[in-house]
Design a protein around this motif. Structure first.
Motif, mmCIF file in Angstrom:
data_model
loop_
_atom_site.group_PDB
_atom_site.id
_atom_site.type_symbol
_atom_site.label_atom_id
_atom_site.label_comp_id
_atom_site.label_asym_id
_atom_site.label_seq_id
_atom_site.Cartn_x
_atom_site.Cartn_y
_atom_site.Cartn_z
ATOM 1 N N VAL A 4 82.378 43.667 -31.351
ATOM 2 C CA VAL A 4 83.242 42.819 -30.539
ATOM 3 C C VAL A 4 84.438 43.664 -30.125
ATOM 4 O O VAL A 4 85.167 44.162 -30.975
ATOM 5 C CB VAL A 4 83.720 41.572 -31.305
ATOM 6 C CG1 VAL A 4 84.681 40.756 -30.437
ATOM 7 C CG2 VAL A 4 82.541 40.713 -31.725
ATOM 8 N N LEU A 5 84.623 43.829 -28.822
ATOM 9 C CA LEU A 5 85.682 44.698 -28.316
ATOM 10 C C LEU A 5 86.511 43.985 -27.259
ATOM 11 O O LEU A 5 85.994 43.161 -26.501
ATOM 12 C CB LEU A 5 85.085 45.977 -27.713
ATOM 13 C CG LEU A 5 84.275 46.864 -28.665
ATOM 14 C CD1 LEU A 5 83.639 48.010 -27.888
ATOM 15 C CD2 LEU A 5 85.152 47.401 -29.792
ATOM 16 N N LYS A 6 87.782 44.297 -27.241
ATOM 17 C CA LYS A 6 88.673 43.762 -26.221
ATOM 18 C C LYS A 6 88.497 44.539 -24.909
ATOM 19 O O LYS A 6 88.134 45.718 -24.916
ATOM 20 C CB LYS A 6 90.129 43.867 -26.680
ATOM 21 C CG LYS A 6 90.487 42.936 -27.827
ATOM 22 C CD LYS A 6 90.508 41.489 -27.371
ATOM 23 C CE LYS A 6 91.039 40.567 -28.462
ATOM 24 N NZ LYS A 6 91.063 39.155 -28.013
ATOM 25 N N PRO A 7 88.773 43.892 -23.792
ATOM 26 C CA PRO A 7 88.638 44.577 -22.511
ATOM 27 C C PRO A 7 89.596 45.769 -22.394
ATOM 28 O O PRO A 7 90.802 45.632 -22.611
ATOM 29 C CB PRO A 7 89.007 43.499 -21.487
ATOM 30 C CG PRO A 7 88.792 42.203 -22.189
ATOM 31 C CD PRO A 7 89.136 42.472 -23.635
ATOM 32 N N CYS A 8 89.049 46.927 -22.085
ATOM 33 C CA CYS A 8 89.838 48.133 -21.825
ATOM 34 C C CYS A 8 88.879 49.173 -21.265
ATOM 35 O O CYS A 8 87.664 48.994 -21.259
ATOM 36 C CB CYS A 8 90.522 48.647 -23.095
ATOM 37 S SG CYS A 8 89.390 49.288 -24.342
ATOM 38 N N ALA A 9 89.420 50.297 -20.809
ATOM 39 C CA ALA A 9 88.594 51.327 -20.180
ATOM 40 C C ALA A 9 87.506 51.838 -21.120
ATOM 41 O O ALA A 9 86.354 52.040 -20.711
ATOM 42 C CB ALA A 9 89.476 52.478 -19.709
ATOM 43 N N GLU A 10 87.836 52.045 -22.403
ATOM 44 C CA GLU A 10 86.853 52.552 -23.353
ATOM 45 C C GLU A 10 85.749 51.525 -23.601
ATOM 46 O O GLU A 10 84.568 51.883 -23.709
ATOM 47 C CB GLU A 10 87.529 52.917 -24.676
ATOM 48 C CG GLU A 10 86.593 53.510 -25.718
ATOM 49 C CD GLU A 10 85.930 54.805 -25.290
ATOM 50 O OE1 GLU A 10 84.864 55.120 -25.836
ATOM 51 O OE2 GLU A 10 86.475 55.503 -24.402
ATOM 52 N N THR A 11 86.118 50.250 -23.670
ATOM 53 C CA THR A 11 85.117 49.197 -23.841
ATOM 54 C C THR A 11 84.141 49.173 -22.669
ATOM 55 O O THR A 11 82.924 49.080 -22.855
ATOM 56 C CB THR A 11 85.796 47.824 -23.974
ATOM 57 O OG1 THR A 11 86.522 47.783 -25.198
ATOM 58 C CG2 THR A 11 84.770 46.694 -23.952
ATOM 59 N N TYR A 12 84.671 49.275 -21.456
ATOM 60 C CA TYR A 12 83.801 49.252 -20.282
ATOM 61 C C TYR A 12 82.878 50.465 -20.261
ATOM 62 O O TYR A 12 81.711 50.363 -19.863
ATOM 63 C CB TYR A 12 84.629 49.190 -19.003
ATOM 64 C CG TYR A 12 85.528 47.980 -18.926
ATOM 65 C CD1 TYR A 12 85.070 46.722 -19.318
ATOM 66 C CD2 TYR A 12 86.836 48.081 -18.469
ATOM 67 C CE1 TYR A 12 85.892 45.610 -19.263
ATOM 68 C CE2 TYR A 12 87.663 46.977 -18.404
ATOM 69 C CZ TYR A 12 87.182 45.737 -18.800
ATOM 70 O OH TYR A 12 87.999 44.645 -18.746
ATOM 71 N N LYS A 13 83.384 51.599 -20.710
ATOM 72 C CA LYS A 13 82.539 52.791 -20.785
ATOM 73 C C LYS A 13 81.393 52.579 -21.770
ATOM 74 O O LYS A 13 80.231 52.900 -21.466
ATOM 75 C CB LYS A 13 83.375 54.002 -21.209
ATOM 76 C CG LYS A 13 82.587 55.306 -21.295
ATOM 77 C CD LYS A 13 83.476 56.465 -21.700
ATOM 78 C CE LYS A 13 82.675 57.752 -21.818
ATOM 79 N NZ LYS A 13 83.528 58.899 -22.237
ATOM 80 N N LEU A 14 81.699 52.026 -22.949
ATOM 81 C CA LEU A 14 80.661 51.758 -23.949
ATOM 82 C C LEU A 14 79.665 50.718 -23.437
ATOM 83 O O LEU A 14 78.458 50.828 -23.679
ATOM 84 C CB LEU A 14 81.304 51.279 -25.247
ATOM 85 C CG LEU A 14 82.124 52.313 -26.022
ATOM 86 C CD1 LEU A 14 82.847 51.644 -27.189
ATOM 87 C CD2 LEU A 14 81.234 53.445 -26.528
ATOM 88 N N ALA A 15 80.182 49.723 -22.733
ATOM 89 C CA ALA A 15 79.301 48.696 -22.164
ATOM 90 C C ALA A 15 78.364 49.309 -21.133
ATOM 91 O O ALA A 15 77.162 49.002 -21.101
ATOM 92 C CB ALA A 15 80.130 47.586 -21.534
ATOM 93 N N GLY A 16 78.899 50.177 -20.283
ATOM 94 C CA GLY A 16 78.074 50.843 -19.282
ATOM 95 C C GLY A 16 76.990 51.700 -19.913
ATOM 96 O O GLY A 16 75.843 51.723 -19.452
ATOM 97 N N GLU A 17 77.346 52.388 -20.994
ATOM 98 C CA GLU A 17 76.360 53.215 -21.703
ATOM 99 C C GLU A 17 75.264 52.345 -22.313
ATOM 100 O O GLU A 17 74.079 52.710 -22.295
ATOM 101 C CB GLU A 17 77.059 54.037 -22.783
ATOM 102 C CG GLU A 17 77.967 55.126 -22.216
ATOM 103 C CD GLU A 17 78.819 55.795 -23.286
ATOM 104 O OE1 GLU A 17 78.797 55.309 -24.445
ATOM 105 O OE2 GLU A 17 79.515 56.784 -22.957
ATOM 106 N N ALA A 18 75.646 51.187 -22.859
ATOM 107 C CA ALA A 18 74.658 50.280 -23.434
ATOM 108 C C ALA A 18 73.694 49.770 -22.360
ATOM 109 O O ALA A 18 72.481 49.705 -22.578
ATOM 110 C CB ALA A 18 75.356 49.105 -24.124
#
Length: 214
Positions: A4-18
């Protein structure tokens, strides 16, 4: 174990990789929480339907950057293009005829797709994933849509890799849906989040004729 991650640039990067690895993730929209995956990945699309317990032939909506919509869809005329440009990103979706034999897994047995483009976490995930996203509400079929992170987790837990936590409940009113496949525009669903009167204010500011209920 899910994250569970809060919205931020690193979260979006991890989401994109997933997404690129064929995973299904949960992300907030302007209304409810949603499950998303790569619309071109057959296994990912099947997995999304499987965890929702929805039919494998159920059409899914698609998240497409408004500048890319005409790559995949037949937009009938310049007025319709102007309407799309004026209203997106926003709390509206468009039913449009697709070009050719595409999205056969995400949208089977249909010549049309329902297109979303909203200025929220889904937009950032889209940009990091580099692909069109298939999207559906974050709930099991037949159950109420998840309007909070806790509800989304209760439905899926370890069935998805990542939950993005918006930290707020945004409601469950959905989008206004416009059918632009024909010579006249039909209002298939009007949402209180973006009613026709507000849509026409936006269009009027752009010099575009008002839409009317048929």
């Amino acid at each position: 174990m899910y994250k569970v991650l809060k919205p931020c640039a690193e979260t979006y990067k991890l989401a994109g990789e997933a997404i690129k690895r064929g995973k299904v993730i949960v992300v907030p929209t302007d209304a409810v929480y949603a499950v998303v995956c790569d619309a071109f990945n057959k296994e990912a699309v099947e997995r999304l339907r499987e965890i929702r317990k929805s039919p494998q032939d159920k059409p899914l909506s698609l998240i497409i950057d408004k500048k890319d919509i005409d790559k995949y869809c037949h937009i009938k005329n310049e007025t319709y293009k102007s309407i799309i440009d004026a209203l997106l990103p926003g709390k509206v979706s468009f039913l449009i005829n697709k070009k050719g034999d595409i999205f056969t897994d995400a949208v089977p047995n249909s010549d049309a797709i329902c297109v979303f483009w909203q200025d929220n976490e889904t937009k950032d995930v889209y940009e990091e994933s580099g692909t069109v996203l298939a999207i559906s509400s974050a709930n099991k079929a037949g159950f109420p849509e998840a309007t909070t992170l806790e509800q989304a987790i209760s439905f899926f837990e370890d069935e998805v890799e990542l939950f993005i936590d918006s930290g707020e409940e945004r409601g469950n009113k959905g989008t206004t849906q416009l059918d632009i496949r024909n010579d006249s525009i039909s209002i298939m669903r009007e949402s209180p989040m973006f009613p026709l009167v507000e849509i026409n204010k936006v269009l009027d500011a752009k010099g575009i004729p008002a839409l009317r209920k048929v």
